[in-house]
Motif scaffolding. Structure first.
Motif, mmCIF file in Angstrom:
data_model
loop_
_atom_site.group_PDB
_atom_site.id
_atom_site.type_symbol
_atom_site.label_atom_id
_atom_site.label_comp_id
_atom_site.label_asym_id
_atom_site.label_seq_id
_atom_site.Cartn_x
_atom_site.Cartn_y
_atom_site.Cartn_z
ATOM 1 N N SER A 1 -5.297 -6.115 -5.497
ATOM 2 C CA SER A 1 -4.554 -7.251 -6.057
ATOM 3 C C SER A 1 -3.064 -6.984 -6.168
ATOM 4 O O SER A 1 -2.270 -7.909 -6.310
ATOM 5 N N GLY A 2 -2.685 -5.717 -6.134
ATOM 6 C CA GLY A 2 -1.287 -5.371 -6.351
ATOM 7 C C GLY A 2 -0.894 -5.354 -7.813
ATOM 8 O O GLY A 2 0.280 -5.144 -8.146
ATOM 9 N N LEU B 1 0.815 -1.215 0.000
ATOM 10 C CA LEU B 1 0.000 0.000 0.000
ATOM 11 C C LEU B 1 0.848 1.264 0.000
ATOM 12 O O LEU B 1 0.530 2.231 -0.695
ATOM 13 N N ILE B 2 1.933 1.285 0.754
ATOM 14 C CA ILE B 2 2.731 2.506 0.802
ATOM 15 C C ILE B 2 3.431 2.745 -0.527
ATOM 16 O O ILE B 2 3.641 3.900 -0.931
ATOM 17 N N SER B 3 3.777 1.681 -1.246
ATOM 18 C CA SER B 3 4.345 1.857 -2.583
ATOM 19 C C SER B 3 3.294 2.415 -3.546
ATOM 20 O O SER B 3 3.595 3.281 -4.376
ATOM 21 N N ILE B 4 2.061 1.937 -3.423
ATOM 22 C CA ILE B 4 0.979 2.468 -4.261
ATOM 23 C C ILE B 4 0.692 3.923 -3.893
ATOM 24 O O ILE B 4 0.378 4.744 -4.765
ATOM 25 N N ALA B 5 0.822 4.248 -2.610
ATOM 26 C CA ALA B 5 0.619 5.637 -2.182
ATOM 27 C C ALA B 5 1.640 6.563 -2.844
ATOM 28 O O ALA B 5 1.300 7.696 -3.227
ATOM 29 N N ILE C 1 -7.000 -1.731 6.399
ATOM 30 C CA ILE C 1 -6.325 -2.041 5.131
ATOM 31 C C ILE C 1 -7.321 -1.983 3.976
ATOM 32 O O ILE C 1 -7.030 -1.422 2.907
ATOM 33 N N ASP C 2 -8.503 -2.556 4.186
ATOM 34 C CA ASP C 2 -9.545 -2.471 3.150
ATOM 35 C C ASP C 2 -9.873 -1.022 2.828
ATOM 36 O O ASP C 2 -10.004 -0.630 1.663
#
Length: 529
Positions: free
Chosen positions: A516-517, A224-228, A449-450
């Motif tokens: 899903s990443g 999630l932090i990478s997507i952020a 997380i959701d």
């Protein structure tokens, strides 16, 4: 990651986070004990057998009852019944079941702990646990019941499945049913295996389900932090942000490595952008120098970097916990004689704190994402983007209500950040008068997380829309290298919205990409976590 012919060997000491990731992503991995672990376990088990033969020592959970019943003697001839009674009396969990990925992790982690030898179980007992895991018989484990001083209730449900008790529930190849029936389908004899002295307690003691959940949640938060970072870069591009804030000299002066890495990641995404220049800003009528952006844009590297620093600490806790003896009592030897010591290694205080920390930083990640999204909707804060990110506002409402979801989700996350770790309530006749309540932290973080997935999906959807709305104005000017790839990838599946339509389907698709990443697979991001 390819999963063909993968094997994982447990020795109780060298399980790494990389191996955990591989285990999560490759369900076909087969797990076995190392030769050294087998010899060690046999050696320590000999002490338990000797104590039982001597019939002299009062050893908690071996020759005594459990909890406040520690003063009651359990006869050697009653051991088999005692082990089974432990499972029957403790398997009283409530609520929804844990996801299978977490239960698989718990089985792996408990086998690794037992492989250290200090728990005094038989090799056969560990191999039985691994047999179910390798065959794909995954117990159904309720989420409510553990107080974070040993996961007694949830692990007892695993125990019922191990021995093939009809009271146990399990899943096998998508079918849910009684454990004895599903063991037969997996060609495992349900009546062949019986727990011996100390083994039922050794299985259920230790906060194994909390650790398994924490690892799986950390695995999700790390993504999630990478997507952020990606979402922030898209918003900076869409608002033609001031790139001076990413200058490496600023971040080197702050002396925080994760922040420096984050600024580098953002700069790499925006490398080559002509939108984030004075010329780009002038295309939408911004002729005065920007000087600096609002904090949610200008300090993204600082905030995301601080989040990653906390996650690095959390990871260090989880890695140490994976290779630790989490049981009571523990058996030790000086090479000549054995000694049983009662203590509190089952207590999950540090895991409970780590879960609370993850929830706090995850919430702040969502808060700053929501603020960046809000700027995109406002023509003043976005320096000229159409109101609500739609042409013909008034007739069309645009993305205002999509963003309202982010506001609602952040509000719920703020409530959930209330620490579970300070909520101890005594139980079991005050024998357990301090509880970590770590499982409460686990269940809260699942929801958070959701919610964070959804908040980031909203920012990505809005920033992609913003880019499309001003693309014509920016004709002839290049976007950043990474933001160009990301925008094109999103547009392969989700079209821009030129007038109001049923946008929920697009939002749900964006959420699925984040969950899903899949969105991460477009880039090789080197993250400090």
């Amino acid at each position: 990651m390819t999963c063909e012919s993968k094997n994982l060997i447990l020795d109780g000491y060298s399980l790494s986070y990389d191996k955990i990731v591989e285990f999560i992503e490759c369900p076909s991995i087969q797990v076995a004990l190392s030769a050294a672990a087998i010899e060690r376990v046999k050696h320590y088990r000999s002490a338990v057998d000797q104590w039982l033969l001597e019939d002299k020592k009062a050893i908690y959970g071996v020759t005594t009852g459990l909890g406040k019943l520690k003063d009651y003697v359990v006869d050697e001839h009653d051991q088999n019944a005692f082990q089974h009674n432990i499972f029957l009396s403790h398997a009283v969990g409530l609520g929804p079941d844990f996801p299978e990925q977490i239960v698989r992790l718990a089985m792996l982690l408990r086998a690794n702990v037992l492989a250290r030898g200090h728990s005094g179980v038989r090799v056969e007992m560990i191999e039985r646990l691994l047999l179910l895991l390798n065959k794909g018989v995954i117990p159904c484990v309720p989420q409510i019941g553990s107080l974070g001083v040993g996961d007694l209730q949830p692990m007892a449900h695993i125990g019922l499945c191990m021995v093939g008790a009809p009271e146990g529930r399990a899943c096998y190849k998508g079918e849910e049913g009684r454990s004895n029936a599903l063991l037969k389908k997996a060609n495992i004899n349900p009546v062949q295996f019986k727990m011996k002295a100390k083994e039922a307690l050794a299985l259920i003691d230790g906060s194994t389900m909390v650790l398994a959940s924490s690892l799986f949640e950390y695995y999700q938060v790390e993504k999630l932090i990478s997507i952020a970072d990606m979402a922030a870069a898209m918003t900076i591009e869409a608002t033609r942000g001031e790139l001076d804030a990413l200058d490496s000299r600023i971040h080197e002066a702050n002396n925080l490595f994760a922040e420096q890495e984050t600024a580098q990641i953002l700069a790499e995404f925006l490398k080559g952008t002509e939108w984030c220049t004075p010329e780009g800003r002038q295309r939408l009528g911004e002729f005065s120098p920007r000087v600096q952006d609002a904090v949610s844009i200008r300090s993204t590297a600082q905030v995301h970097g601080a989040i990653k620093d906390v996650l690095q600490y959390v990871k260090s806790i989880l890695v140490r916990e994976m290779n630790a003896s989490k049981d009571n009592p523990l058996i030790f030897t000086d090479g000549v004689k054995f000694e049983s010591l009662s203590g509190g290694n089952y207590h999950a205080a540090h895991l409970s704190y780590a879960l609370d920390f993850m929830g706090i930083v995850l919430t702040d990640m969502a808060i700053i994402s929501e603020r960046r999204s809000a700027r995109l909707l406002d023509p003043i804060m976005s320096y000229g983007l159409p109101a609500n990110l739609i042409a013909g506002a008034g007739l069309n409402t645009g993305f205002a209500l999509v963003h309202a979801n982010a506001t609602a989700l952040v509000s719920e996350m703020r409530i959930l950040t209330t620490p579970a770790s300070v909520g101890s309530i005594p139980s079991k006749g005050n024998q357990e008068d301090h509880n970590s309540m770590a499982m409460t932290g686990v269940r809260k973080l699942m929801n958070m997380i959701d919610y964070a997935h959804q908040v980031l999906a909203i920012e990505l959807l809005l920033s992609a829309q913003a880019i499309d709305l001003i693309a014509e104005n920016m004709d002839g000017l290049a976007m950043g290298k990474g933001t160009t790839i990301l925008h094109r990838w999103i547009r392969q599946s989700i079209e821009p919205m030129w007038e109001d339509r049923y946008i929920l389907a697009d939002l749900q698709k964006m959420i699925s990409f984040v969950e899903s990443g899949e969105i991460l697979k477009q880039f090789k991001i080197v993250s400090p976590v």
